[in-house]
Design a protein around this motif. Structure first.
Motif, short mmCIF file in Angstrom:
data_model
loop_
_atom_site.label_atom_id
_atom_site.label_comp_id
_atom_site.label_asym_id
_atom_site.label_seq_id
_atom_site.Cartn_x
_atom_site.Cartn_y
_atom_site.Cartn_z
N VAL A 131 10.03 44.77 -14.75
CA VAL A 131 9.83 43.42 -14.21
C VAL A 131 9.43 43.49 -12.74
O VAL A 131 8.54 42.77 -12.29
N THR A 132 10.05 44.39 -12.00
CA THR A 132 9.70 44.54 -10.58
C THR A 132 8.24 44.97 -10.44
O THR A 132 7.48 44.42 -9.64
N LEU A 133 7.86 45.94 -11.26
CA LEU A 133 6.49 46.45 -11.21
C LEU A 133 5.48 45.35 -11.53
O LEU A 133 4.52 45.13 -10.79
N PHE A 134 5.71 44.66 -12.64
CA PHE A 134 4.78 43.60 -13.04
C PHE A 134 4.73 42.48 -12.01
O PHE A 134 3.66 41.93 -11.72
N CYS A 135 5.88 42.13 -11.47
CA CYS A 135 5.92 41.04 -10.49
C CYS A 135 5.14 41.40 -9.24
O CYS A 135 4.39 40.58 -8.72
N LEU A 136 5.28 42.65 -8.78
CA LEU A 136 4.54 43.05 -7.57
C LEU A 136 3.04 43.04 -7.86
O LEU A 136 2.25 42.59 -7.03
N LEU A 137 2.68 43.54 -9.03
CA LEU A 137 1.25 43.58 -9.39
C LEU A 137 0.64 42.19 -9.46
O LEU A 137 -0.48 41.96 -9.03
N LEU A 138 1.41 41.25 -10.00
CA LEU A 138 0.89 39.89 -10.16
C LEU A 138 1.04 39.07 -8.88
O LEU A 138 0.23 38.19 -8.59
N PHE B 137 0.98 40.12 -5.73
CA PHE B 137 0.13 40.51 -4.60
C PHE B 137 -1.18 39.71 -4.54
O PHE B 137 -1.47 39.09 -3.51
N PRO B 138 -1.97 39.68 -5.61
CA PRO B 138 -3.21 38.90 -5.52
C PRO B 138 -2.97 37.42 -5.25
O PRO B 138 -3.74 36.77 -4.54
N LEU C 149 8.38 35.85 -10.64
CA LEU C 149 7.10 35.91 -9.92
C LEU C 149 7.09 35.05 -8.64
O LEU C 149 6.68 35.54 -7.57
N PRO C 150 7.53 33.80 -8.67
CA PRO C 150 7.52 33.00 -7.44
C PRO C 150 8.36 33.63 -6.32
O PRO C 150 7.99 33.52 -5.15
N PHE C 151 9.47 34.26 -6.69
CA PHE C 151 10.29 34.91 -5.66
C PHE C 151 9.47 36.02 -4.97
O PHE C 151 9.50 36.17 -3.76
N ALA C 152 8.76 36.78 -5.80
CA ALA C 152 7.98 37.89 -5.25
C ALA C 152 6.87 37.36 -4.34
O ALA C 152 6.65 37.89 -3.25
N VAL C 153 6.21 36.30 -4.77
CA VAL C 153 5.12 35.72 -3.95
C VAL C 153 5.70 35.21 -2.63
O VAL C 153 5.14 35.44 -1.55
N LEU C 154 6.84 34.55 -2.74
CA LEU C 154 7.48 33.99 -1.55
C LEU C 154 7.86 35.07 -0.55
O LEU C 154 7.81 34.84 0.67
N ALA D 25 1.50 45.58 4.52
CA ALA D 25 2.28 44.59 3.75
C ALA D 25 3.59 45.20 3.22
O ALA D 25 4.31 44.55 2.47
N ARG D 26 3.85 46.43 3.63
CA ARG D 26 5.01 47.15 3.10
C ARG D 26 6.33 46.37 3.24
O ARG D 26 7.11 46.31 2.28
N PRO D 27 6.60 45.76 4.40
CA PRO D 27 7.87 45.02 4.49
C PRO D 27 7.99 43.95 3.40
O PRO D 27 9.05 43.80 2.80
N GLY D 28 6.89 43.25 3.15
CA GLY D 28 6.92 42.20 2.12
C GLY D 28 7.08 42.79 0.73
O GLY D 28 7.82 42.25 -0.10
N LEU D 29 6.41 43.91 0.48
CA LEU D 29 6.51 44.55 -0.84
C LEU D 29 7.94 45.03 -1.10
O LEU D 29 8.48 44.85 -2.19
N ILE D 30 8.52 45.64 -0.08
CA ILE D 30 9.90 46.13 -0.24
C ILE D 30 10.86 44.96 -0.42
O ILE D 30 11.74 45.00 -1.30
N ALA D 31 10.70 43.92 0.38
CA ALA D 31 11.59 42.75 0.25
C ALA D 31 11.44 42.11 -1.13
O ALA D 31 12.43 41.77 -1.77
N ALA D 32 10.20 41.99 -1.60
CA ALA D 32 9.97 41.40 -2.92
C ALA D 32 10.59 42.27 -4.01
O ALA D 32 11.25 41.75 -4.93
N ALA D 33 10.41 43.57 -3.87
CA ALA D 33 10.99 44.49 -4.87
C ALA D 33 12.50 44.38 -4.87
O ALA D 33 13.13 44.38 -5.94
N LEU D 34 13.08 44.30 -3.69
CA LEU D 34 14.55 44.19 -3.60
C LEU D 34 15.06 42.94 -4.30
O LEU D 34 16.00 43.00 -5.09
N VAL D 35 14.41 41.82 -3.99
CA VAL D 35 14.87 40.55 -4.57
C VAL D 35 14.70 40.54 -6.08
O VAL D 35 15.62 40.23 -6.85
N VAL D 36 13.50 40.93 -6.52
CA VAL D 36 13.23 40.89 -7.97
C VAL D 36 14.11 41.89 -8.72
O VAL D 36 14.68 41.56 -9.77
N ALA D 37 14.27 43.07 -8.18
CA ALA D 37 15.06 44.10 -8.87
C ALA D 37 16.52 43.68 -9.00
O ALA D 37 17.11 43.78 -10.08
#
Lengths: 324, 364
Positions: free
Chosen positions: A114-121, A123-124, A200-205, A241-253
């Motif tokens: 889920v973390t992987l898919f959310c980051l992939l979706l 980001f764009p 997904l919205p959490f990751a985008v946010l 964008a690494r800080p955002g990616l890590i934060a998104a991964a943390l929240v989603v995971a």
């Protein structure tokens, strides 16, 4: 001379009565109080400011201590009371229980996917949101981002029951071309699908502010130096964008690992996560001892996942000042 | 001639007036002895047809008689239990006055000692012995009716006639189209029998039960709770399920073509009851007891249980027209011979163990 719509001007040398507002007076009073704060106690200010947060964390820790205590005592089902003696029996039972192994594995795999898919979706989506020149598109994307937050997780899960059911919209559409009906619900992939849609919205946010903080000029500079769009994305945007990616991964995971509703509603009863197992022990079998043991393992697991993510990326990846 | 007659009439009149006065005064005296009425009582209930029937048969008439409003709390029975236990342990007033509960679940509360004793309910002497729980001290729970975990099915899936054995659950054509309760409740004794074991071996040796459930796991069953079964039948998700007859009957009432049967191997019969958590103020305890006592009355049970289609413990109840002769509505000893009853105390003491085994099979 009169101020339009106001009282007559004050006599020269005195400010008008309305010029010095009540809120300013309150701030003055607070400052006066602060000025009396002994210089030696200045170090205590930060702790005072932190006190509410520390109280909340303290309550959580207290709860964990209570659960740790319960996890070390075995339920006597003749009296439905936890025993007085401490033992590791609940943990021994837990780690020898096939249902726990299956549920643990299922929760961890779901967390990863889920973390992987959310980051992939995400980001764009976040990139388009922060880079588009069209105000209309930005508004549409913002509505798309925030609308799901107005619909709770349980309602969204039930929505999927309506859409993906045997007589749901998807099967009805397939029926028009002579296909189906297919069983689309109550499986592990359905749970993952529901979770990705929810997370997904959490990751985008989490990602959008990180992307917005990257000046567009840097991308243009990379392009002017001959980098293709793909190369700019990989070598410039993604690292920044690494800080955002890590934060998104943390929240989603962490949210996925501890999720309850999606597996309960979309899983058909055979795709439980660890949170469902905890719920079962507390509310179905009234076994607070075993339930506490699973809850503590889940907490430890969540902390480990977060710790591993931060260890892999470094705390500095979150963009915290002074952190490495 | 007329004088004596008048005299007699006058005496009668005076006597009648005295009796009438006493009669009118008596309820006032009794009322004076009754504790203060609370504005409302909170009764935990299941949703759907369950709470609708309770409201119609028990709660509304009780309010009409006493003036006490009844609020139904639809928190799940398993979820209200720890809240009650915590309230009793901490000396707080419990969150509800009356818990409508499965007897097996209620027994765990009785074993923990959080139930008030109900042995002084006047109607308890007038109802079937089934109303009093077996193996517990005093009367911490009052059983109100029994129900059967039937084999519910969609007749379209059985063109050759209704299923006669639980073994249909293993037929390949029903793979992914069968449903059980998500804790296996109601199915263990049946699985024990169909798996070749004996009911008398429960709880000591249930390997036959687990072997059958392992086979059933290959059929990819859906696991849910009461509302799920009705929903799944309605949405065409399942063809056959082990569920309480009331759920199948509710689905049928909603226009879903559902039938049910008690197969040749039998079916599990259980009871539901009501109990009162400890820690209520004395006056609220009194009126909570009056509520349960009223729920035991023939007047209340006839309406309430007609709605549920279940046989009550009050004497002289008439079965609903659609359930006369239905094996899921047992009324005689012969009817009960086809059914499997496991003592609630055994169920309460082994629920966690059975649940763990069931989960291990279904989640693996």
């Amino acid at each position: 001379m009169a101020i339009r719509g106001g009282r007559p001007a004050a006599r020269a040398g005195r400010p008008p009565a309305t010029a010095y507002r009540l809120s300013w007076r309150i701030l003055d009073a607070l400052e006066a109080v602060a000025a009396r704060w002994p210089a030696r106690a200045e170090g205590a200010v930060k702790w005072l400011l932190l006190a509410p947060a520390l109280a909340v964390v303290g309550l959580l820790v207290f709860g964990l201590v209570v659960m740790a205590d319960a996890s070390l005592r075995v339920m006597d089902f003749r009296t439905y009371q936890l025993g007085e003696d401490y033992s590791t029996a609940n943990y021994v039972r837990l780690f020898g229980w096939g249902a726990f192994h299956a549920t643990l594995w299922r929760s961890l795999v779901a967390t990863l996917l889920v973390t992987l898919f959310c980051l992939l979706l995400a980001f764009p989506y976040a990139y388009a949101l922060t880079r588009t020149a069209s105000a209309r598109l930005r508004r549409v994307l913002l509505v798309g981002l925030f609308l799901p937050f107005f619909v709770g997780q349980v309602v969204r899960a039930y929505g999927w029951l309506v859409i993906l059911g045997q007589q749901g919209l998807v099967n009805q559409a397939l029926g028009l071309v002579g296909l189906g009906p297919y069983r689309l619900l109550f499986s592990y992939p359905t749970v993952l699908f529901g979770l990705v849609q929810y997370m997904l919205p959490f990751a985008v946010l989490m990602l959008a502010p990180a992307l917005a903080a990257i000046p567009e000029e840097i991308e243009r500079a990379a392009a002017s130096c001959g980098a293709s769009r793909g190369r700019t994305l990989l070598r410039v945007v993604l690292p920044m964008a690494r800080p955002g990616l890590i934060a998104a991964a943390l929240v989603v995971a962490t949210l996925t690992l501890t999720d309850f509703a999606m597996p309960a509603i979309l899983g058909g009863g055979t795709n439980d996560f660890l949170a469902n197992l905890v719920h079962d022990q507390f509310f179905r079998t009234s076994n607070a001892g075993l339930g506490s043991a699973i809850a503590l393992v889940l907490t430890l697991l969540g902390t480990t996942v977060a710790g591993l993510l931060l260890a892999a990326a470094g705390v500095g990846a979150l963009g915290l000042r002074g952190a490495r | 001639m007329s004088e004596p007659s008048f005299s007699t009439s006058r005496r009668r009149l005076l006597g009648g007036a005295t009796a009438l006065g006493a009669g009118l005064a008596m309820p006032a005296i009794l009322r004076a002895q009754e504790p203060a009425k609370p504005a409302e009582l909170i009764v935990r209930a299941w949703g759907g047809v369950w709470v609708d029937s309770l409201k119609k048969g028990v709660s509304d008439p009780f309010t009409a008689k006493t003036g006490i409003a009844i609020r139904h709390d639809l928190t799940e029975d398993n979820e209200i239990k720890p809240r009650i236990w915590a309230a009793v342990a901490q000396g707080r007033t419990p969150p509800i006055h009356v818990n409508w509960d499965t007897t097996a679940n209620a027994t765990s509360s009785a074993l923990r000692g959080v139930c008030e004793d109900l042995s002084d309910l006047p109607n308890l002497a007038k109802v079937l012995p089934l109303a009093k729980p077996i193996g517990l001290t005093g009367v911490p729970i009052v059983n109100l009716y029994s129900y059967v975990y039937v084999l519910a099915n969609r007749p379209e899936a059985f063109p050759g006639g209704p299923p006669t054995s639980w073994n249909v659950l293993l037929e390949p054509r029903f793979k992914g189209r069968i449903a059980l309760y998500n804790d296996g409740i109601g199915f263990h004794p049946v699985a024990q029998v169909v798996g070749g074991g004996k009911v008398s071996d429960i709880p000591g040796n249930m390997e036959a039960c687990w072997a059958f459930i392992r086979k059933l796991k290959e059929q990819k069953p859906l696991l849910g709770e009461d509302p799920d079964f009705t929903n799944w039948f309605q949405k065409g998700e399942i063809d056959v399920a082990c569920t309480i007859s009331s759920n199948a009957r509710e689905a049928k009432a909603k226009g879903v073509n559902v039938a049910w049967t008690v197969p040749k191997e039998g079916a599990k019969v259980d009871t539901d009851g009501m109990w009162i958590p400890k820690g209520l103020p004395a006056n609220e305890l009194y009126w909570a007891k009056r509520y349960i006592d009223f729920a035991l009355s023939t007047e209340a049970q006839q309406v309430w249980l007609d709605g549920l289609g279940l046989p009550g413990v009050a004497p002289g109840l008439k079965p609903p027209a659609d359930l006369v002769g239905d094996p899921s509505y047992p009324t005689s000893e012969k009817d009960y011979e086809r059914l499997i009853l496991i003592a609630p105390k055994i169920q309460a003491e082994h629920t966690a163990e059975w649940f763990a085994r069931f989960k291990e099979i279904m989640q693996s």
